[in-house]
Design a protein around this motif. Structure first.
Motif, PDB file in Angstrom:
ATOM      1  N   TYR A  26      23.517 -39.008  -6.645  1.00  0.00           N
ATOM      2  CA  TYR A  26      24.738 -39.696  -7.068  1.00  0.00           C
ATOM      3  C   TYR A  26      25.814 -39.583  -5.993  1.00  0.00           C
ATOM      4  O   TYR A  26      26.472 -40.566  -5.647  1.00  0.00           O
ATOM      5  N   ARG A  27      25.990 -38.378  -5.446  1.00  0.00           N
ATOM      6  CA  ARG A  27      26.990 -38.190  -4.395  1.00  0.00           C
ATOM      7  C   ARG A  27      26.631 -38.994  -3.148  1.00  0.00           C
ATOM      8  O   ARG A  27      27.514 -39.528  -2.473  1.00  0.00           O
ATOM      9  N   CYS A  30      27.702 -42.495  -3.799  1.00  0.00           N
ATOM     10  CA  CYS A  30      29.161 -42.637  -3.760  1.00  0.00           C
ATOM     11  C   CYS A  30      29.675 -42.751  -2.324  1.00  0.00           C
ATOM     12  O   CYS A  30      30.716 -43.353  -2.064  1.00  0.00           O
ATOM     13  N   SER A  79      33.196 -33.196  -3.927  1.00  0.00           N
ATOM     14  CA  SER A  79      33.207 -34.296  -2.980  1.00  0.00           C
ATOM     15  C   SER A  79      34.179 -35.343  -3.515  1.00  0.00           C
ATOM     16  O   SER A  79      34.093 -35.721  -4.689  1.00  0.00           O
ATOM     17  N   TYR A  81      35.928 -39.128  -3.059  1.00  0.00           N
ATOM     18  CA  TYR A  81      35.674 -40.433  -2.451  1.00  0.00           C
ATOM     19  C   TYR A  81      36.845 -41.375  -2.708  1.00  0.00           C
ATOM     20  O   TYR A  81      37.189 -41.644  -3.858  1.00  0.00           O
ATOM     21  N   THR A 109      32.100 -34.402  -8.444  1.00  0.00           N
ATOM     22  CA  THR A 109      32.540 -35.616  -7.759  1.00  0.00           C
ATOM     23  C   THR A 109      33.844 -36.142  -8.338  1.00  0.00           C
ATOM     24  O   THR A 109      34.035 -36.122  -9.557  1.00  0.00           O
TER      25      THR A 109
END
Length: 221
Positions: A26-27, A30, A79, A81, A109
């Motif tokens: 998933y990260r 992204c 993380s 974004y 995230t």
């Protein structure tokens, strides 16, 4: 009822995703179309242009200082974004909503909608609301990661769906800012102004956050 059911279904799917080791994938997804502009001590920041490296560094350093004031033992591993377009934000955040930012605490995230790096500002989704600094929104979203870590999966899940004002109020209180205008919010809260201002302008989520912050401020002070 339908809205709450939908939120519960999404949360259950996210939990299952973690159990299936989906988080790294998933990260990775992204980060598509973005560049890593900062990475140190568990915090990674991604943006659409490397020229934001210095701003990202300052933002991360400010965040670390703010978190120390909340809990000196907490070291985030997240993380972050900053999406280039609203469409990209909605796809990566898995939402059709238009919040300023969105946290997937169980996936470590946080995603931001398009913002103004030069002004350290993120515009509200409605003209009746106020812009907020990236720093305050980032602190708010990072504190959701903190809540997840401190409460654990089950308690965080329960509070998110039964006592959500505590989850949001805690973050808004420490971020010390709101999208909802304070004077107007207090007048509506004290019934000196019509609640119709909230409903007619479709800004109920922001008013909920504002009131949650008031309640938290009252309880802590």
């Amino acid at each position: 009822m339908k809205k709450n059911r939908k939120r519960i279904v999404i949360s259950v799917l996210e939990i299952l995703a973690v159990l299936l080791l989906f988080a790294p994938a998933y990260r990775l997804a992204c980060g598509i179309g973005l560049k890593k502009v900062y990475s140190d001590n568990g915090i990674s920041i991604y943006a659409d242009d490397v020229r934001y490296e210095e701003e990202a560094k300052q933002m991360a350093e400010t965040l670390k200082v703010q978190l120390l004031e909340v809990d000196g033992d907490y070291s985030p591993k997240i993380s972050i974004y900053f999406c280039k377009t609203m469409t990209g934000f909605q796809i990566k955040a898995i939402t059709m909503g238009k919040p300023l930012a969105l946290t997937r605490a169980n996936l470590k995230t946080t995603l931001f909608r398009p913002c103004d790096w030069a002004k350290n500002s993120i515009e509200p989704r409605k003209p009746q609301l106020l812009p907020r600094s990236l720093s305050s929104v980032l602190l708010h979203e990072t504190l959701h990661h903190y809540e997840w870590k401190k409460l654990g999966l089950v308690r965080f899940f329960v509070k998110t769906h039964s006592e959500n004002w505590k989850i949001e109020g805690f973050c808004e209180y420490h971020a010390a800012s709101s999208s909802f205008p304070i004077d107007k919010g207090l007048r509506v809260f004290c019934e000196e102004a019509d609640y119709g201002f909230v409903t007619s302008n479709e800004i109920k989520p922001e008013y909920f956050y504002f009131v949650s912050r008031l309640r938290t401020d009252y309880l802590l002070n």
